[in-house]
Design a protein around this motif. Structure first.
Motif, PDB file in Angstrom:
ATOM      1  N   THR A   1      74.846 -21.834  13.037  1.00 32.05           N
ATOM      2  CA  THR A   1      75.936 -22.120  13.986  1.00 32.05           C
ATOM      3  C   THR A   1      75.842 -21.314  15.288  1.00 32.05           C
ATOM      4  OG1 THR A   1      77.238 -22.529  12.002  1.00 32.05           O
ATOM      5  CG2 THR A   1      78.408 -22.582  14.077  1.00 32.05           C
ATOM      6  N   PRO A   2      75.839 -19.963  15.246  1.00 28.60           N
ATOM      7  CA  PRO A   2      75.752 -19.245  16.529  1.00 28.60           C
ATOM      8  C   PRO A   2      74.397 -19.429  17.202  1.00 28.60           C
ATOM      9  CG  PRO A   2      75.566 -17.704  14.684  1.00 28.60           C
ATOM     10  CD  PRO A   2      75.924 -19.036  14.098  1.00 28.60           C
ATOM     11  N   VAL A   3      73.353 -19.617  16.399  1.00 23.35           N
ATOM     12  CA  VAL A   3      72.001 -19.737  16.966  1.00 23.35           C
ATOM     13  C   VAL A   3      71.843 -21.071  17.694  1.00 23.35           C
ATOM     14  CG1 VAL A   3      69.556 -19.859  16.338  1.00 23.35           C
ATOM     15  CG2 VAL A   3      71.001 -18.052  15.404  1.00 23.35           C
ATOM     16  N   LEU A   4      72.573 -22.078  17.259  1.00 23.94           N
ATOM     17  CA  LEU A   4      72.555 -23.359  17.984  1.00 23.94           C
ATOM     18  C   LEU A   4      73.109 -23.157  19.397  1.00 23.94           C
ATOM     19  CD1 LEU A   4      72.076 -26.404  17.908  1.00 23.94           C
ATOM     20  CD2 LEU A   4      74.325 -26.684  16.857  1.00 23.94           C
TER      21      LEU A   4
ATOM     22  N   CYS B   1      61.796 -20.070  19.167  1.00 24.68           N
ATOM     23  CA  CYS B   1      61.254 -20.505  17.876  1.00 24.68           C
ATOM     24  C   CYS B   1      62.377 -20.385  16.844  1.00 24.68           C
ATOM     25  CB  CYS B   1      60.071 -19.618  17.478  1.00 24.68           C
ATOM     26  SG  CYS B   1      59.458 -19.989  15.826  1.00 24.68           S
ATOM     27  N   LEU B   2      62.733 -21.505  16.237  1.00 23.66           N
ATOM     28  CA  LEU B   2      63.834 -21.517  15.268  1.00 23.66           C
ATOM     29  C   LEU B   2      63.289 -21.791  13.874  1.00 23.66           C
ATOM     30  CD1 LEU B   2      66.792 -21.670  14.358  1.00 23.66           C
ATOM     31  CD2 LEU B   2      66.868 -24.018  15.199  1.00 23.66           C
ATOM     32  N   ILE B   3      63.457 -20.817  12.993  1.00 21.42           N
ATOM     33  CA  ILE B   3      63.046 -20.977  11.597  1.00 21.42           C
ATOM     34  C   ILE B   3      64.326 -21.054  10.790  1.00 21.42           C
ATOM     35  CG2 ILE B   3      61.793 -19.908   9.678  1.00 21.42           C
ATOM     36  CD1 ILE B   3      60.477 -18.308  12.263  1.00 21.42           C
ATOM     37  N   ARG B   4      64.587 -22.198  10.194  1.00 23.88           N
ATOM     38  CA  ARG B   4      65.843 -22.352   9.472  1.00 23.88           C
ATOM     39  C   ARG B   4      65.575 -22.706   8.022  1.00 23.88           C
ATOM     40  NH1 ARG B   4      69.345 -27.524  11.280  1.00 23.88           N
ATOM     41  NH2 ARG B   4      70.773 -26.241  10.072  1.00 23.88           N
TER      42      ARG B   4
ATOM     43  N   GLU C   1      72.023 -32.301  15.792  1.00 20.54           N
ATOM     44  CA  GLU C   1      72.083 -31.506  17.024  1.00 20.54           C
ATOM     45  C   GLU C   1      70.762 -30.762  17.247  1.00 20.54           C
ATOM     46  OE1 GLU C   1      74.513 -31.858  14.927  1.00 20.54           O
ATOM     47  OE2 GLU C   1      76.449 -31.956  15.959  1.00 20.54           O
ATOM     48  N   VAL C   2      70.203 -30.220  16.155  1.00 21.66           N
ATOM     49  CA  VAL C   2      68.945 -29.478  16.281  1.00 21.66           C
ATOM     50  C   VAL C   2      67.811 -30.450  16.611  1.00 21.66           C
ATOM     51  CG1 VAL C   2      67.262 -28.060  15.040  1.00 21.66           C
ATOM     52  CG2 VAL C   2      69.696 -27.544  14.829  1.00 21.66           C
ATOM     53  N   ALA C   3      67.822 -31.636  15.982  1.00 26.78           N
ATOM     54  CA  ALA C   3      66.775 -32.638  16.281  1.00 26.78           C
ATOM     55  C   ALA C   3      66.868 -33.073  17.752  1.00 26.78           C
ATOM     56  CB  ALA C   3      66.922 -33.838  15.355  1.00 26.78           C
TER      57      ALA C   3
ATOM     58  N   TYR D   1      63.594 -30.554  24.391  1.00 28.88           N
ATOM     59  CA  TYR D   1      62.692 -29.471  24.809  1.00 28.88           C
ATOM     60  C   TYR D   1      61.491 -29.396  23.855  1.00 28.88           C
ATOM     61  CZ  TYR D   1      67.052 -28.198  27.119  1.00 28.88           C
ATOM     62  OH  TYR D   1      68.204 -28.221  27.857  1.00 28.88           O
ATOM     63  N   PRO D   2      60.675 -30.453  23.782  1.00 35.08           N
ATOM     64  CA  PRO D   2      59.604 -30.465  22.766  1.00 35.08           C
ATOM     65  C   PRO D   2      58.592 -29.345  22.947  1.00 35.08           C
ATOM     66  CG  PRO D   2      59.377 -32.313  24.303  1.00 35.08           C
ATOM     67  CD  PRO D   2      60.680 -31.658  24.608  1.00 35.08           C
TER      68      PRO D   2
END
Ligand code: FES
Length: 352
Positions: free
Chosen positions: A126-129, A145-148, A161-163, A169-170
């Protein structure tokens, strides 16, 4: 100074079976008070059956550039038996009014050029989004770089939302999803993210020593494992920021230090001060709250950091601290909800 206002629910979006996003409308005259940095959270307050319940929820929307926000969007995941999250998922409806504290929290990233990375678990997205979407929109050279990690795709919050962010921003957003209870396509990691796996995975994904800031958010075990992996990879502590969402009771036992028989706390809050005796066993926050009900707090569990105060004089011991970074404790900040007096007189400043 943190304050509560009543805000109207403008949208309720179901994210998964056990989570929703609530959008709150901010009237024009309150917008300056709700200006937030990406990564901050809001405490929501509810009184039911004479009991007041407060919970903090992170803002997921990007922080507006320049203007104060007209809406705030937070993510809420159902916690087993959770007094507020059950109400949020089952009862909150469009048009309802909620009591909402002004934004707080220091798990933030003011947009700046550079390379950043996050390791998040569950609702830790949530905050990282908010952090990633604000950064990528405002800093054309920044990379993230987002590792979830989550249990399954169906239980993953903010999947769309993440997709969308990845589509927008690919080149600058690197996204790695790890599902612990689901087989994934070949090449993608599955299973739990722990220290050992991260120690191998992180250097394969990005140049660890060139990352300007690491953001770790989620349950205690994941955040702790990620921090140890990063420290093992020689990342400086000052580059690691963490926010813990759930801590099992019993983690980090309290230090045993004998308390004085009689002690007083002097507290300064919103420009006004007072001195009150501390009752045996109570935290300094409880002493202050008996006399100043406007003292800031949310979790009372050492996790959210809302009760942070500067220790002007005296000495305290904290039961546990999952909210303050070591630089903050070294600078003299304490969590009032976890603090007990060690000296006969203690002085706190909530305004600093
Ligand atoms: S109220 Fe959350 S850390 Fe003290």
């Amino acid at each position: 100074m943190a304050r509560f206002h009543r805000l109207r629910v403008a949208a309720v979006d179901r994210l998964t079976d056990d989570s929703v996003a609530l959008t709150l409308a901010v009237p024009t005259h309150l917008r300056e008070e709700y200006r937030y940095a990406p990564g901050q959270h809001l405490a929501l307050r509810r009184t039911a059956d004479g009991q007041e319940v407060r919970r903090t929820y992170s803002i997921c929307s990007p922080a507006p550039d320049g203007e104060a926000p007209s809406t705030l969007r937070v993510g809420v995941r159902l916690v087993d038996g959770g007094a507020f999250s059950t109400y949020a998922l089952k009862e909150i409806d469009l048009g309802d009014e909620l009591e909402v504290m002004t934004p707080a929290g220091r798990f933030t990233l003011p947009p700046a050029p550079g390379r950043y990375a996050a390791v998040v678990g569950g609702s830790g997205i949530t905050p990282v989004l908010s952090i990633a979407s604000t950064l990528l929109a405002r800093e054309p050279e920044a990379r993230f770089c987002l590792i979830r990690s989550d249990r399954t795709a169906a239980s993953t919050m903010f999947l769309e939302e993440v997709a969308d962010l990845k589509d927008r921003y690919p080149e600058r957003l690197q996204l790695v999803t790890v599902l612990s209870r689901e087989e994934q396509q070949a090449g993608l990691p599955s299973g739990r993210l722990d220290r050992e796996r991260l120690t191998g995975l992180l250097p394969a994904l990005l140049p660890v020593d060139q990352v300007d800031g690491w953001f770790l958010c989620g349950p205690y075990g994941l955040v702790e494992g990620a921090e140890r992996a990063l420290r093992g990879l020689r990342v400086a502590r000052s580059r690691i920021h963490q926010e813990i969402f759930h801590v099992d009771t019993g983690t980090a036992p309290a230090a045993t230090v004998s308390a004085p028989a009689h002690s007083t706390v002097t507290a300064r809050l919103d420009g006004r001060g007072g001195t009150w005796p501390v009752r045996s066993g109570e935290s300094l926050l409880e002493t202050v709250l008996r006399n100043r009900p406007d003292a800031p707090y949310a979790c009372k569990g050492g996790v959210c950091g809302t009760c942070r105060a500067f220790l002007v004089a005296g000495e305290v011991r904290m039961d546990r601290n999952f909210a303050l970074e070591s630089e903050e404790t070294e600078a003299g900040y304490v969590l009032a909800c976890q603090s007990h007096p060690v000296t006969e007189q203690v002085e706190l400043d909530f305004d600093r």
